[in-house]
Design a protein around this motif. Structure first.
Motif, PDB file in Angstrom:
ATOM      1  N   MET A 106       3.088   7.330  -1.822  1.00 22.31           N
ATOM      2  CA  MET A 106       2.093   7.482  -2.887  1.00 22.31           C
ATOM      3  C   MET A 106       2.259   8.765  -3.717  1.00 22.31           C
ATOM      4  O   MET A 106       1.772   8.837  -4.837  1.00 22.31           O
ATOM      5  N   LEU A 107       2.963   9.770  -3.197  1.00 23.46           N
ATOM      6  CA  LEU A 107       3.129  11.024  -3.935  1.00 23.46           C
ATOM      7  C   LEU A 107       4.336  11.027  -4.876  1.00 23.46           C
ATOM      8  O   LEU A 107       4.510  11.965  -5.653  1.00 23.46           O
ATOM      9  N   LEU A 108       5.175   9.990  -4.799  1.00 23.82           N
ATOM     10  CA  LEU A 108       6.373   9.944  -5.641  1.00 23.82           C
ATOM     11  C   LEU A 108       6.017   9.653  -7.085  1.00 23.82           C
ATOM     12  O   LEU A 108       5.093   8.888  -7.375  1.00 23.82           O
ATOM     13  N   GLU A 109       6.798  10.233  -7.994  1.00 26.33           N
ATOM     14  CA  GLU A 109       6.563  10.003  -9.422  1.00 26.33           C
ATOM     15  C   GLU A 109       6.964   8.594  -9.842  1.00 26.33           C
ATOM     16  O   GLU A 109       6.372   8.019 -10.746  1.00 26.33           O
ATOM     17  N   THR A 110       8.007   8.045  -9.215  1.00 22.19           N
ATOM     18  CA  THR A 110       8.443   6.673  -9.494  1.00 22.19           C
ATOM     19  C   THR A 110       8.505   5.911  -8.174  1.00 22.19           C
ATOM     20  O   THR A 110       8.677   6.500  -7.107  1.00 22.19           O
ATOM     21  N   ALA A 111       8.375   4.621  -8.259  1.00 23.46           N
ATOM     22  CA  ALA A 111       8.350   3.785  -7.059  1.00 23.46           C
ATOM     23  C   ALA A 111       9.655   3.897  -6.274  1.00 23.46           C
ATOM     24  O   ALA A 111      10.739   3.991  -6.849  1.00 23.46           O
ATOM     25  N   ALA A 112       9.532   3.896  -4.962  1.00 23.81           N
ATOM     26  CA  ALA A 112      10.693   3.920  -4.088  1.00 23.81           C
ATOM     27  C   ALA A 112      11.333   2.531  -4.066  1.00 23.81           C
ATOM     28  O   ALA A 112      10.640   1.520  -4.219  1.00 23.81           O
ATOM     29  N   GLU A 113      12.651   2.515  -3.875  1.00 20.74           N
ATOM     30  CA  GLU A 113      13.379   1.262  -3.756  1.00 20.74           C
ATOM     31  C   GLU A 113      14.232   1.317  -2.502  1.00 20.74           C
ATOM     32  O   GLU A 113      14.600   2.408  -2.039  1.00 20.74           O
ATOM     33  N   ILE A 114      14.566   0.172  -1.956  1.00 19.33           N
ATOM     34  CA  ILE A 114      15.438   0.122  -0.788  1.00 19.33           C
ATOM     35  C   ILE A 114      16.758   0.806  -1.146  1.00 19.33           C
ATOM     36  O   ILE A 114      17.321   0.580  -2.214  1.00 19.33           O
ATOM     37  N   ASN A 123       0.814  -1.223   0.000  1.00 22.05           N
ATOM     38  CA  ASN A 123       0.000   0.000   0.000  1.00 22.05           C
ATOM     39  C   ASN A 123       0.844   1.268   0.000  1.00 22.05           C
ATOM     40  O   ASN A 123       0.528   2.238   0.695  1.00 22.05           O
ATOM     41  N   ASP A 124       1.939   1.276  -0.773  1.00 21.67           N
ATOM     42  CA  ASP A 124       2.780   2.463  -0.946  1.00 21.67           C
ATOM     43  C   ASP A 124       3.352   2.990   0.367  1.00 21.67           C
ATOM     44  O   ASP A 124       3.429   4.201   0.579  1.00 21.67           O
ATOM     45  N   MET A 125       3.756   2.096   1.247  1.00 24.81           N
ATOM     46  CA  MET A 125       4.362   2.501   2.517  1.00 24.81           C
ATOM     47  C   MET A 125       5.816   2.031   2.554  1.00 24.81           C
ATOM     48  O   MET A 125       6.167   1.016   1.955  1.00 24.81           O
ATOM     49  N   ALA A 126       6.645   2.797   3.266  1.00 25.78           N
ATOM     50  CA  ALA A 126       8.053   2.442   3.414  1.00 25.78           C
ATOM     51  C   ALA A 126       8.513   2.800   4.823  1.00 25.78           C
ATOM     52  O   ALA A 126       8.022   3.762   5.423  1.00 25.78           O
ATOM     53  N   ARG A 127       9.459   2.034   5.333  1.00 28.17           N
ATOM     54  CA  ARG A 127      10.107   2.347   6.607  1.00 28.17           C
ATOM     55  C   ARG A 127      11.441   2.970   6.240  1.00 28.17           C
ATOM     56  O   ARG A 127      12.203   2.424   5.454  1.00 28.17           O
ATOM     57  N   CYS A 128      11.720   4.134   6.825  1.00 31.28           N
ATOM     58  CA  CYS A 128      12.908   4.896   6.474  1.00 31.28           C
ATOM     59  C   CYS A 128      13.719   5.233   7.711  1.00 31.28           C
ATOM     60  O   CYS A 128      13.168   5.504   8.774  1.00 31.28           O
ATOM     61  N   ARG A 129      15.030   5.268   7.535  1.00 29.90           N
ATOM     62  CA  ARG A 129      15.946   5.633   8.613  1.00 29.90           C
ATOM     63  C   ARG A 129      16.389   7.077   8.413  1.00 29.90           C
ATOM     64  O   ARG A 129      16.775   7.476   7.320  1.00 29.90           O
ATOM     65  N   VAL A 130      16.354   7.844   9.497  1.00 31.18           N
ATOM     66  CA  VAL A 130      16.754   9.251   9.448  1.00 31.18           C
ATOM     67  C   VAL A 130      18.234   9.353   9.778  1.00 31.18           C
ATOM     68  O   VAL A 130      18.649   9.028  10.898  1.00 31.18           O
ATOM     69  N   GLY A 131      19.023   9.776   8.805  1.00 28.94           N
ATOM     70  CA  GLY A 131      20.458   9.924   9.008  1.00 28.94           C
ATOM     71  C   GLY A 131      21.098   8.615   9.429  1.00 28.94           C
ATOM     72  O   GLY A 131      20.719   7.546   8.967  1.00 28.94           O
ATOM     73  N   LYS A 132      22.085   8.708  10.320  1.00 28.39           N
ATOM     74  CA  LYS A 132      22.764   7.523  10.834  1.00 28.39           C
ATOM     75  C   LYS A 132      22.212   7.140  12.207  1.00 28.39           C
ATOM     76  O   LYS A 132      22.783   6.325  12.912  1.00 28.39           O
ATOM     77  N   SER A 133      21.095   7.731  12.568  1.00 31.40           N
ATOM     78  CA  SER A 133      20.518   7.528  13.897  1.00 31.40           C
ATOM     79  C   SER A 133      19.728   6.224  13.972  1.00 31.40           C
ATOM     80  O   SER A 133      19.610   5.490  12.998  1.00 31.40           O
ATOM     81  N   ARG A 152       9.703  13.632  -2.535  1.00 26.19           N
ATOM     82  CA  ARG A 152      10.502  13.368  -3.735  1.00 26.19           C
ATOM     83  C   ARG A 152      11.740  12.590  -3.343  1.00 26.19           C
ATOM     84  O   ARG A 152      12.085  12.499  -2.173  1.00 26.19           O
ATOM     85  N   LYS A 153      12.399  12.033  -4.354  1.00 31.07           N
ATOM     86  CA  LYS A 153      13.655  11.321  -4.129  1.00 31.07           C
ATOM     87  C   LYS A 153      14.809  12.316  -4.127  1.00 31.07           C
ATOM     88  O   LYS A 153      14.750  13.348  -4.805  1.00 31.07           O
ATOM     89  N   LEU A 154      15.841  11.999  -3.367  1.00 31.29           N
ATOM     90  CA  LEU A 154      17.074  12.789  -3.334  1.00 31.29           C
ATOM     91  C   LEU A 154      18.226  11.896  -3.751  1.00 31.29           C
ATOM     92  O   LEU A 154      18.197  10.693  -3.484  1.00 31.29           O
TER      93      LEU A 154
END
Length: 83
Positions: A34-42, A15-25, A55-57
């Motif tokens: 769901m707002l990204l233009e292309t699918a997120a990848e690990i 369902n367009d969800m991801a778990r993300c890590r903030v920095g090295k913390s 957006r992606k960086l």
């Protein structure tokens, strides 16, 4: 004040969800992709605000943004009430 932060995708969920890590913390956030233009990848870096990936960086942009945020946090700690 709300702030958008860079975070690295470490897990993808249905369902367009991801778990993300903030920095090295050890801080993780669950975000909607769901707002990204292309699918997120690990391994992707995303700019995250209010639980949504905006957006992606690229890696360099994410690291520079994190460096600036750390610098701002240090300035705030050194000068309470300055902001």
């Amino acid at each position: 004040m709300c702030l958008a932060i860079p975070a690295e995708v470490v897990e993808l969920h249905p369902n367009d969800m991801a778990r993300c890590r903030v920095g090295k913390s050890d801080t993780y956030v669950d975000v909607s992709t769901m707002l990204l233009e292309t699918a997120a990848e690990i391994g992707d870096y995303l700019i995250v605000h209010a639980g949504f990936a905006l957006r992606k960086l690229d890696f360099q942009e994410a690291q520079e943004t994190l460096r600036l945020l750390r610098q701002m946090a240090n300035i705030n700690e050194d000068s309470p009430g300055a902001f």
